[in-house]
Design a protein around this motif. Structure first.
Motif, PDB file in Angstrom:
ATOM      1  N   ASP A 418     -16.462 -39.868  29.982  1.00 23.27           N
ATOM      2  CA  ASP A 418     -15.250 -39.914  30.065  1.00 23.27           C
ATOM      3  C   ASP A 418     -14.327 -38.419  30.028  1.00 23.27           C
ATOM      4  O   ASP A 418     -14.408 -37.636  28.912  1.00 23.27           O
ATOM      5  CB  ASP A 418     -14.457 -40.911  28.795  1.00 23.27           C
ATOM      6  N   SER A 419     -14.182 -37.351  31.265  1.00 25.84           N
ATOM      7  CA  SER A 419     -14.447 -36.337  30.819  1.00 25.84           C
ATOM      8  C   SER A 419     -12.572 -35.842  31.256  1.00 25.84           C
ATOM      9  O   SER A 419     -11.775 -34.455  31.756  1.00 25.84           O
ATOM     10  CB  SER A 419     -14.751 -35.748  32.059  1.00 25.84           C
ATOM     11  N   THR A 420     -11.804 -37.212  31.510  1.00 21.96           N
ATOM     12  CA  THR A 420     -10.201 -36.038  32.272  1.00 21.96           C
ATOM     13  C   THR A 420      -9.433 -37.862  30.502  1.00 21.96           C
ATOM     14  O   THR A 420      -8.881 -38.528  30.821  1.00 21.96           O
ATOM     15  CB  THR A 420     -10.563 -37.551  33.733  1.00 21.96           C
ATOM     16  N   ASP A 421      -8.715 -37.088  30.603  1.00 24.64           N
ATOM     17  CA  ASP A 421      -7.335 -37.451  29.772  1.00 24.64           C
ATOM     18  C   ASP A 421      -6.539 -38.320  30.288  1.00 24.64           C
ATOM     19  O   ASP A 421      -6.212 -38.367  32.567  1.00 24.64           O
ATOM     20  CB  ASP A 421      -5.585 -36.759  29.434  1.00 24.64           C
ATOM     21  N   PRO A 422      -6.249 -39.428  30.181  1.00 22.11           N
ATOM     22  CA  PRO A 422      -5.331 -40.425  30.497  1.00 22.11           C
ATOM     23  C   PRO A 422      -3.685 -39.779  31.569  1.00 22.11           C
ATOM     24  O   PRO A 422      -3.425 -39.163  30.785  1.00 22.11           O
ATOM     25  CB  PRO A 422      -5.079 -41.465  29.639  1.00 22.11           C
ATOM     26  N   SER A 451      -6.400 -44.230  33.733  1.00 18.54           N
ATOM     27  CA  SER A 451      -8.224 -43.409  33.375  1.00 18.54           C
ATOM     28  C   SER A 451      -9.347 -43.563  33.813  1.00 18.54           C
ATOM     29  O   SER A 451      -9.135 -45.179  34.656  1.00 18.54           O
ATOM     30  CB  SER A 451      -8.493 -43.735  31.952  1.00 18.54           C
ATOM     31  N   THR A 503       1.920 -42.629  23.148  1.00 24.08           N
ATOM     32  CA  THR A 503       0.387 -42.034  23.649  1.00 24.08           C
ATOM     33  C   THR A 503      -0.342 -43.330  24.556  1.00 24.08           C
ATOM     34  O   THR A 503      -0.144 -44.406  24.014  1.00 24.08           O
ATOM     35  CB  THR A 503      -0.101 -42.095  22.256  1.00 24.08           C
ATOM     36  N   THR A 505      -4.232 -43.698  25.163  1.00 16.63           N
ATOM     37  CA  THR A 505      -6.021 -43.601  25.036  1.00 16.63           C
ATOM     38  C   THR A 505      -7.104 -43.992  25.444  1.00 16.63           C
ATOM     39  O   THR A 505      -7.252 -45.353  25.850  1.00 16.63           O
ATOM     40  CB  THR A 505      -6.323 -43.919  23.130  1.00 16.63           C
ATOM     41  N   SER A 506      -7.592 -43.592  26.061  1.00 16.70           N
ATOM     42  CA  SER A 506      -8.536 -44.144  26.640  1.00 16.70           C
ATOM     43  C   SER A 506     -10.033 -44.894  26.071  1.00 16.70           C
ATOM     44  O   SER A 506      -9.853 -44.613  24.828  1.00 16.70           O
ATOM     45  CB  SER A 506      -9.721 -42.989  27.992  1.00 16.70           C
ATOM     46  N   ARG A 510      -9.837 -40.225  24.672  1.00 20.95           N
ATOM     47  CA  ARG A 510      -9.189 -39.260  25.385  1.00 20.95           C
ATOM     48  C   ARG A 510      -8.134 -39.713  25.252  1.00 20.95           C
ATOM     49  O   ARG A 510      -7.309 -40.436  25.432  1.00 20.95           O
ATOM     50  CB  ARG A 510      -9.697 -38.466  26.442  1.00 20.95           C
ATOM     51  N   SER A 511      -6.938 -38.857  24.749  1.00 17.68           N
ATOM     52  CA  SER A 511      -5.713 -39.481  24.211  1.00 17.68           C
ATOM     53  C   SER A 511      -4.316 -38.136  25.411  1.00 17.68           C
ATOM     54  O   SER A 511      -5.243 -37.262  25.370  1.00 17.68           O
ATOM     55  CB  SER A 511      -5.359 -39.439  23.128  1.00 17.68           C
ATOM     56  N   ALA A 512      -3.545 -38.739  26.000  1.00 17.52           N
ATOM     57  CA  ALA A 512      -1.850 -38.182  25.879  1.00 17.52           C
ATOM     58  C   ALA A 512      -0.645 -38.580  25.627  1.00 17.52           C
ATOM     59  O   ALA A 512      -0.714 -39.489  25.136  1.00 17.52           O
ATOM     60  CB  ALA A 512      -2.138 -38.383  27.595  1.00 17.52           C
TER      61      ALA A 512
END
Length: 536
Positions: A418-422, A451, A503, A505-506, A510-512
């Motif tokens: 999991d390398s990309t933010d949502p 995501s 917010t 979260t994946s 990972r969170s945005a």
């Protein structure tokens, strides 16, 4: 004593009193130093000379006195051991330890009758077993140990205890047959394939035995290899914390039917091939022996990977995606030295994938064998093969990996990182104006977000004009039928202007953040999330 008094020691008992007294120390003269600290048994006797145990309810009451000349001692504790004697006077069958202590604990078996730490008398009503090898059996106290809280110890065996009235006879039902074996097999979860690397191989077996008369006492298990070599292991049943134990991790409520563990060491020079249980020897509590031969059970396959081999070991894909749904990874190999067909292929693994055993697997056209491992959704970030084994129809085996005692395998597949933010592409409130007369209000927020590994958490918070949090919602999230994440607020708000931030979260954590006051995170994707509450 339930109406029965312990008879005074006479004859041998009187000699025992003298012998016990002498154990304390010699007679001191004025010129001699004070006697060394000593513990001594000064009395021991059964109240009954004989009992009838044929109903299974008989008791034989024994009393004993332990003296301690250590005046500063405050506690004495120990065990007496009661056991049946054979015709030759030697103990047979199970021993029954009876704990005693001046400062009695909850699990102390004997009762303190009277006295002080310097001389105390104890009593125990021994439940006489119903069965024996003979109809008139002799039971005796065959051992006594004691120690005080100052480090003084006492240990007496049968020879010393024979000076006291330490025995009684019992009329019992006769048991002339040994125990039966109900089953014998390798302990569950233990690998039956083993790679021989020049060290002994430890194998644990479980034996299920029964004797509904006197009860099972001990056992011995023998395994035989293809060259006739043998290895043995045994067990003895012991009483511990209310259970009858016979090996690590065992506990039985009685001895009539038991499960016992037997550890066997196969030699480092063991022959390659199947090692099978061929003999189980069982003894009951009266000394009866039963031998069960030619069981040919529970084979353990030993190999040095010289006759049958597995080559071109591989795992694919190297990266799997189980964030949302289950998937599979495949372990492949090519057998070399195969005689006949592959009878069984076993793959052991840890992490995200499950173990797999395939019976009579078919080879592909190029001679490759594939074993597929199921990977459930979202469990772990790797699938590592710890053991791989083959067995062909001629009985040859091959075993690889640490699970089977060999070197580690380099067969690991990892989960898609999991390398990309949502990313949120749309966020819309259900309204921009609410009246106080409509309270409690319902405010909804619909978010479109994505995501690569899926979104599993979402939250949103409402802020007043001063930037203070006044409510919101958070928790697990899953998209609705319209593909959006729906959040809501139910409650009362005072008249004024409000904004909201959210917010996502994946599954990988990972969170945005979007729309929060003070510039925290990113701007809301569809414009500011603002609304007002007015009077009316």
């Amino acid at each position: 004593m339930h109406g029965t008094s312990v008879r005074p020691a006479v004859g041998r008992g009187a000699i025992g009193l003298l012998a016990g007294a002498l154990l304390v120390g010699g007679v001191a003269t004025g010129a001699e130093a004070a006697p060394k600290p000593r513990l001594a048994l000064t009395a021991l006797a059964f109240a009954e000379a004989s009992v009838d145990a044929t109903t299974g309810n008989a008791r034989a009451t024994v009393e004993w006195t332990v003296a301690d000349n250590q005046q500063t001692a405050t506690n004495v504790a120990g065990n007496v051991v009661i056991q049946q004697l054979g015709r030759d006077g030697r103990p047979v069958g199970a021993a029954y330890p009876v704990s005693f202590a001046f400062q009695r604990k909850w699990d102390t078996k004997a009762t303190l009758v009277s006295g002080t730490a310097q001389s105390a008398t104890y009593r125990y009503a021994f439940p006489v077993p119903r069965y024996a090898a003979v109809d008139h059996a002799t039971w005796a106290v065959v051992g006594l140990t004691a120690a005080d809280d100052r480090g003084t110890e006492l240990s007496l065996g049968r020879a010393r205890l024979g000076d006291f009235h330490n025995s009684f006879t019992a009329t019992e039902l006769t048991d002339t047959t040994g125990p039966g074996v109900e089953g014998a097999y390798v302990v569950y979860g233990q690998p039956v394939y083993r790679f021989l690397d020049g060290r002994p191989v430890a194998v644990s077996y479980e034996v299920i035995a029964s004797d509904h008369e006197a009860g099972v006492y001990s056992g011995e298990l023998t395994v035989r290899g293809p060259d006739g070599g043998t290895a043995t292991g045994g067990f003895t049943i012991e009483r511990s914390n209310g259970y009858y134990t016979c090996g690590p991790g065992t506990g039985n409520g009685d001895t009539e039917e038991v499960r016992c563990r037997v550890d066997v060491q196969l030699p480092a020079t063991a022959a390659v091939g199947d090692w099978k249980i061929t003999r189980v020897r069982l003894t009951d509590n009266t000394g009866n022996v039963a031998v069960h031969r030619d069981q040919a059970l529970a084979p353990v396959h030993l190999t040095r990977n010289e006759q049958l081999k597995a080559t071109e070991l591989a795992i694919s894909p190297k990266v799997f995606d189980n964030w949302r749904d289950s998937t599979e990874v495949a372990v492949s190999l090519k057998p070399v030295g195969l005689r006949g067909t592959v009878v069984e292929a076993t793959v052991l693994a840890n992490g995200a994938c499950d173990d797999q055993k395939m019976e009579a697997p078919a080879l592909e056209a190029d001679g490759t064998l594939k074993v597929r491992l199921w990977v459930p959704p979202g469990y772990s970030d790797h699938c590592t093969v710890t053991g791989l084994a083959l067995l062909d129809s001629s009985g040859r085996a091959a075993a690889y990996g640490t699970a089977f005692g060999g070197p580690a395998l380099e067969l690991t597949s990892t989960r898609l990182p999991d390398s990309t933010d949502p990313v949120a592409t749309s966020a819309v409130l259900s309204g921009t104006e609410f009246r106080t007369s409509e309270m409690p209000m319902r405010l909804g927020l619909a978010v479109e977000a994505s995501s690569p590994v899926g979104i599993t958490q979402a939250s949103f918070t409402i802020y007043d004009a001063a930037g203070r949090s006044v409510g919101g919602e958070s928790g697990g999230a899953a998209p609705a039928a319209d593909g959006k994440f729906h959040l809501g607020f139910d409650g009362y708000l005072a008249p004024g202007s409000y904004t909201a931030g959210f917010t996502v979260t994946s599954a990988g954590g990972r969170s945005a953040m979007y729309g929060y006051p003070g510039g925290a995170g990113l701007p809301a994707p569809s414009g500011p999330l603002a609304f007002t509450v007015i009077e009316g």
